[in-house]
Design a protein around this motif. Structure first.
Motif, PDB file in Angstrom:
ATOM      1  N   GLN A  10      51.169 -69.345  -7.138  1.00 32.96           N
ATOM      2  CA  GLN A  10      51.106 -69.247  -8.591  1.00 32.96           C
ATOM      3  C   GLN A  10      52.149 -70.143  -9.249  1.00 32.96           C
ATOM      4  OE1 GLN A  10      51.369 -64.979  -9.197  1.00 32.96           O
ATOM      5  NE2 GLN A  10      49.141 -64.758  -9.144  1.00 32.96           N
ATOM      6  N   THR A  11      53.319 -70.271  -8.639  1.00 29.49           N
ATOM      7  CA  THR A  11      54.346 -71.169  -9.156  1.00 29.49           C
ATOM      8  C   THR A  11      53.857 -72.615  -9.127  1.00 29.49           C
ATOM      9  OG1 THR A  11      56.126 -69.705  -8.439  1.00 29.49           O
ATOM     10  CG2 THR A  11      56.708 -72.015  -8.854  1.00 29.49           C
ATOM     11  N   LEU A  12      53.161 -72.978  -8.063  1.00 31.99           N
ATOM     12  CA  LEU A  12      52.631 -74.326  -7.938  1.00 31.99           C
ATOM     13  C   LEU A  12      51.408 -74.556  -8.818  1.00 31.99           C
ATOM     14  CD1 LEU A  12      52.837 -74.821  -4.067  1.00 31.99           C
ATOM     15  CD2 LEU A  12      54.165 -76.075  -5.777  1.00 31.99           C
ATOM     16  N   GLY A  13      50.815 -73.479  -9.322  1.00 31.32           N
ATOM     17  CA  GLY A  13      49.574 -73.608 -10.072  1.00 31.32           C
ATOM     18  C   GLY A  13      48.405 -73.919  -9.157  1.00 31.32           C
ATOM     19  N   CYS A  14      48.464 -73.409  -7.932  1.00 29.42           N
ATOM     20  CA  CYS A  14      47.491 -73.729  -6.892  1.00 29.42           C
ATOM     21  C   CYS A  14      46.639 -72.498  -6.585  1.00 29.42           C
ATOM     22  CB  CYS A  14      48.230 -74.190  -5.628  1.00 29.42           C
ATOM     23  SG  CYS A  14      47.161 -74.520  -4.208  1.00 29.42           S
ATOM     24  N   ASP A  15      45.319 -72.672  -6.542  1.00 32.20           N
ATOM     25  CA  ASP A  15      44.444 -71.520  -6.325  1.00 32.20           C
ATOM     26  C   ASP A  15      43.700 -71.576  -4.997  1.00 32.20           C
ATOM     27  OD1 ASP A  15      42.501 -73.454  -6.659  1.00 32.20           O
ATOM     28  OD2 ASP A  15      41.374 -72.362  -8.199  1.00 32.20           O
ATOM     29  N   TYR A  16      44.214 -72.353  -4.032  1.00 33.52           N
ATOM     30  CA  TYR A  16      43.508 -72.477  -2.758  1.00 33.52           C
ATOM     31  C   TYR A  16      44.529 -72.571  -1.637  1.00 33.52           C
ATOM     32  CZ  TYR A  16      39.920 -74.075   0.557  1.00 33.52           C
ATOM     33  OH  TYR A  16      39.059 -74.185   1.620  1.00 33.52           O
ATOM     34  N   ALA A  17      44.486 -71.601  -0.728  1.00 31.56           N
ATOM     35  CA  ALA A  17      45.381 -71.572   0.430  1.00 31.56           C
ATOM     36  C   ALA A  17      44.546 -71.622   1.697  1.00 31.56           C
ATOM     37  CB  ALA A  17      46.235 -70.304   0.423  1.00 31.56           C
ATOM     38  N   ALA A  18      44.870 -72.556   2.573  1.00 35.32           N
ATOM     39  CA  ALA A  18      44.120 -72.688   3.817  1.00 35.32           C
ATOM     40  C   ALA A  18      45.062 -72.596   5.006  1.00 35.32           C
ATOM     41  CB  ALA A  18      43.365 -74.017   3.850  1.00 35.32           C
ATOM     42  N   ILE A  19      44.480 -72.338   6.158  1.00 37.99           N
ATOM     43  CA  ILE A  19      45.243 -72.436   7.407  1.00 37.99           C
ATOM     44  C   ILE A  19      44.655 -73.588   8.216  1.00 37.99           C
ATOM     45  CG2 ILE A  19      45.929 -70.026   7.440  1.00 37.99           C
ATOM     46  CD1 ILE A  19      43.721 -69.509   9.514  1.00 37.99           C
ATOM     47  N   GLY A  20      45.523 -74.250   8.983  1.00 34.32           N
ATOM     48  CA  GLY A  20      45.121 -75.462   9.677  1.00 34.32           C
ATOM     49  C   GLY A  20      44.480 -75.247  11.025  1.00 34.32           C
ATOM     50  N   GLY A  21      44.183 -74.016  11.376  1.00 34.57           N
ATOM     51  CA  GLY A  21      43.547 -73.712  12.648  1.00 34.57           C
ATOM     52  C   GLY A  21      43.656 -72.232  12.942  1.00 34.57           C
ATOM     53  N   LEU A  22      42.958 -71.787  13.956  1.00 36.45           N
ATOM     54  CA  LEU A  22      42.937 -70.374  14.292  1.00 36.45           C
ATOM     55  C   LEU A  22      44.184 -69.999  15.085  1.00 36.45           C
ATOM     56  CD1 LEU A  22      40.839 -68.133  13.786  1.00 36.45           C
ATOM     57  CD2 LEU A  22      40.018 -68.499  16.117  1.00 36.45           C
ATOM     58  N   PRO A  23      44.884 -68.927  14.690  1.00 34.55           N
ATOM     59  CA  PRO A  23      46.062 -68.489  15.456  1.00 34.55           C
ATOM     60  C   PRO A  23      45.721 -68.256  16.920  1.00 34.55           C
ATOM     61  CG  PRO A  23      45.913 -67.313  13.365  1.00 34.55           C
ATOM     62  CD  PRO A  23      44.635 -68.088  13.506  1.00 34.55           C
ATOM     63  N   GLY A  24      46.690 -68.508  17.792  1.00 35.63           N
ATOM     64  CA  GLY A  24      46.454 -68.485  19.226  1.00 35.63           C
ATOM     65  C   GLY A  24      45.882 -67.201  19.771  1.00 35.63           C
ATOM     66  N   ASN A  25      46.297 -66.067  19.216  1.00 35.45           N
ATOM     67  CA  ASN A  25      45.816 -64.796  19.757  1.00 35.45           C
ATOM     68  C   ASN A  25      44.338 -64.578  19.477  1.00 35.45           C
ATOM     69  OD1 ASN A  25      46.792 -64.649  17.048  1.00 35.45           O
ATOM     70  ND2 ASN A  25      46.566 -62.426  17.104  1.00 35.45           N
ATOM     71  N   TYR A  26      43.764 -65.349  18.563  1.00 35.58           N
ATOM     72  CA  TYR A  26      42.332 -65.270  18.291  1.00 35.58           C
ATOM     73  C   TYR A  26      41.561 -66.394  18.986  1.00 35.58           C
ATOM     74  CZ  TYR A  26      43.686 -62.124  14.459  1.00 35.58           C
ATOM     75  OH  TYR A  26      44.200 -61.095  13.712  1.00 35.58           O
ATOM     76  N   SER A  27      42.179 -67.568  19.084  1.00 34.77           N
ATOM     77  CA  SER A  27      41.454 -68.746  19.556  1.00 34.77           C
ATOM     78  C   SER A  27      41.155 -68.718  21.044  1.00 34.77           C
ATOM     79  CB  SER A  27      42.249 -70.015  19.229  1.00 34.77           C
ATOM     80  OG  SER A  27      43.491 -70.035  19.911  1.00 34.77           O
ATOM     81  N   SER A  28      41.826 -67.853  21.780  1.00 42.12           N
ATOM     82  CA  SER A  28      41.631 -67.819  23.228  1.00 42.12           C
ATOM     83  C   SER A  28      40.587 -66.810  23.678  1.00 42.12           C
ATOM     84  CB  SER A  28      42.964 -67.501  23.920  1.00 42.12           C
ATOM     85  OG  SER A  28      43.457 -66.232  23.488  1.00 42.12           O
ATOM     86  N   ASP A  29      39.900 -66.193  22.714  1.00 40.60           N
ATOM     87  CA  ASP A  29      38.992 -65.097  23.079  1.00 40.60           C
ATOM     88  C   ASP A  29      37.543 -65.368  22.689  1.00 40.60           C
ATOM     89  OD1 ASP A  29      38.447 -62.677  24.257  1.00 40.60           O
ATOM     90  OD2 ASP A  29      38.922 -61.485  22.479  1.00 40.60           O
ATOM     91  N   GLY A  30      37.189 -66.641  22.494  1.00 38.67           N
ATOM     92  CA  GLY A  30      35.801 -67.007  22.235  1.00 38.67           C
ATOM     93  C   GLY A  30      35.216 -66.326  21.007  1.00 38.67           C
ATOM     94  N   PRO A  31      33.924 -66.009  21.021  1.00 39.24           N
ATOM     95  CA  PRO A  31      33.283 -65.376  19.864  1.00 39.24           C
ATOM     96  C   PRO A  31      33.963 -64.084  19.421  1.00 39.24           C
ATOM     97  CG  PRO A  31      31.638 -66.143  21.415  1.00 39.24           C
ATOM     98  CD  PRO A  31      32.965 -66.303  22.099  1.00 39.24           C
ATOM     99  N   ALA A  32      34.446 -63.302  20.377  1.00 35.51           N
ATOM    100  CA  ALA A  32      35.112 -62.042  20.023  1.00 35.51           C
ATOM    101  C   ALA A  32      36.353 -62.313  19.186  1.00 35.51           C
ATOM    102  CB  ALA A  32      35.480 -61.273  21.286  1.00 35.51           C
ATOM    103  N   GLY A  33      37.076 -63.389  19.489  1.00 36.14           N
ATOM    104  CA  GLY A  33      38.258 -63.735  18.718  1.00 36.14           C
ATOM    105  C   GLY A  33      37.914 -64.148  17.307  1.00 36.14           C
ATOM    106  N   PHE A  34      36.833 -64.890  17.133  1.00 38.00           N
ATOM    107  CA  PHE A  34      36.402 -65.294  15.794  1.00 38.00           C
ATOM    108  C   PHE A  34      35.988 -64.079  14.971  1.00 38.00           C
ATOM    109  CE2 PHE A  34      36.827 -69.398  17.437  1.00 38.00           C
ATOM    110  CZ  PHE A  34      36.596 -70.350  16.464  1.00 38.00           C
ATOM    111  N   LEU A  35      35.269 -63.170  15.579  1.00 39.81           N
ATOM    112  CA  LEU A  35      34.863 -61.959  14.869  1.00 39.81           C
ATOM    113  C   LEU A  35      36.067 -61.085  14.540  1.00 39.81           C
ATOM    114  CD1 LEU A  35      31.649 -61.125  16.920  1.00 39.81           C
ATOM    115  CD2 LEU A  35      31.749 -61.862  14.526  1.00 39.81           C
ATOM    116  N   ALA A  36      37.036 -61.038  15.450  1.00 45.61           N
ATOM    117  CA  ALA A  36      38.242 -60.250  15.198  1.00 45.61           C
ATOM    118  C   ALA A  36      39.033 -60.852  14.041  1.00 45.61           C
ATOM    119  CB  ALA A  36      39.103 -60.197  16.458  1.00 45.61           C
ATOM    120  N   PHE A  37      39.087 -62.186  13.975  1.00 44.46           N
ATOM    121  CA  PHE A  37      39.809 -62.808  12.864  1.00 44.46           C
ATOM    122  C   PHE A  37      39.130 -62.504  11.536  1.00 44.46           C
ATOM    123  CE2 PHE A  37      40.809 -66.270   9.935  1.00 44.46           C
ATOM    124  CZ  PHE A  37      42.198 -66.201   9.954  1.00 44.46           C
ATOM    125  N   LEU A  38      37.816 -62.536  11.499  1.00 46.54           N
ATOM    126  CA  LEU A  38      37.109 -62.188  10.271  1.00 46.54           C
ATOM    127  C   LEU A  38      37.463 -60.772   9.837  1.00 46.54           C
ATOM    128  CD1 LEU A  38      33.531 -63.670  10.836  1.00 46.54           C
ATOM    129  CD2 LEU A  38      35.323 -64.531   9.318  1.00 46.54           C
TER     130      LEU A  38
END
Length: 275
Positions: free
Chosen positions: A90-118
């Motif tokens: 809000q200080t920056l006046g920015c309304d979009y925050a992204a992450i540059g990739g899936l955190p490791g604890n999710y990325s190593s578990d295939g489809p289950a990790g993607f569903l868990a992140f959701l």
């Protein structure tokens, strides 16, 4: 349409390690013609006691007539320091925050990790939304790993985010990495209609036997068809991110800007001529 062009400061990470370099980089970005930036990998803003705070960064942006339209933030901070992250944006006046990739604890578990992140990200995304901030996920190529062994079934890990993420889970689609994965970026953009407010653009070139990143328009991606597809899909911001530059990064950014500016002018002219 040039108002929808921005620079991903990751491209300039070697030039933004301190306040002086950051300020000089912002001046050069504006001089090229860009109206906006995505703040990422700015060393001057890193750490618990950054040399440049969000308020100072906002002042520097304002002084150069620039907007911050997106960020890349650490997922742990977004989850554990959500109120601070909301204040930061809000200080920056920015309304979009992204992450540059899936955190490791999710990325190593295939489809289950993607569903868990959701599942696990839903409360954070909801809090960000309530504060007027949208959340996006930036892909590379590995997310296009096929998750079915059946011949002809090309369902991938990223399809899980696209199909199961819901309307508030945006994709910060990087067209280079889509192409690098062997996926038709135009078709994927069409499928992501309404879910791609911010995308990353760079080109894919070949020199000798080497495939490399190039400024937009200097490589082999089919921008003649890609840009209209992006416009039709509702893309708001085209963020130039060239992870690796074989020449001066500011020169690369200028080349991308000129190509995109000309391409958008032609696209707009073509639309106006239609009966």
């Amino acid at each position: 349409m040039t108002s929808s062009l921005a620079v991903q400061t990751y491209t300039l990470r070697d030039f933004t390690k301190n306040a002086e370099g950051f300020a000089r980089s912002l001046e050069k970005i504006r001089a090229i013609g860009y109206p906006a930036v995505q703040l990422s990998a700015v060393g001057a803003m890193a750490g618990e006691a950054p040399e440049v705070s969000a308020a100072e960064a906002r002042r520097m942006l304002d002084d150069n007539g620039l907007r911050c339209i997106a960020t890349h933030r650490d997922w742990t901070r977004l989850t554990q320091n959500t109120d601070e992250e909301i204040e930061f944006h809000q200080t920056l006046g920015c309304d979009y925050a992204a992450i540059g990739g899936l955190p490791g604890n999710y990325s190593s578990d295939g489809p289950a990790g993607f569903l868990a992140f959701l599942r696990d990200s839903a409360p954070v995304i909801r809090r960000l939304k309530d504060a007027g901030i949208r959340f996006g996920y930036h892909n590379h190529s590995w997310e296009f790993e096929r998750v079915s062994a059946r011949p002809g079934d090309k369902h991938t890990l990223l399809d899980i985010f696209l199909e199961e993420g819901g309307p508030e889970f945006f994709l910060e689609l990087d067209l280079y990495w889509v192409s690098h994965a062997g996926v038709n970026p135009e078709r994927f953009v069409e499928r992501g209609h309404g879910r791609l407010p911010v995308i990353h653009v760079k080109d894919k070139g070949v020199i000798g036997h080497e495939t490399l990143m190039t400024p937009v328009g200097e490589g082999n991606l089919d921008w003649t068809h890609l840009l209209p597809a992006c416009a039709a899909a509702g893309v708001e911001w085209y963020v130039v991110e060239q992870d690796e530059c074989r020449r001066d990064p500011f020169d690369c950014l200028a080349s991308s800007y000129q190509f995109l500016k000309t391409s958008f002018s032609h696209l707009l002219s073509h639309r106006e001529k239609k009966p």
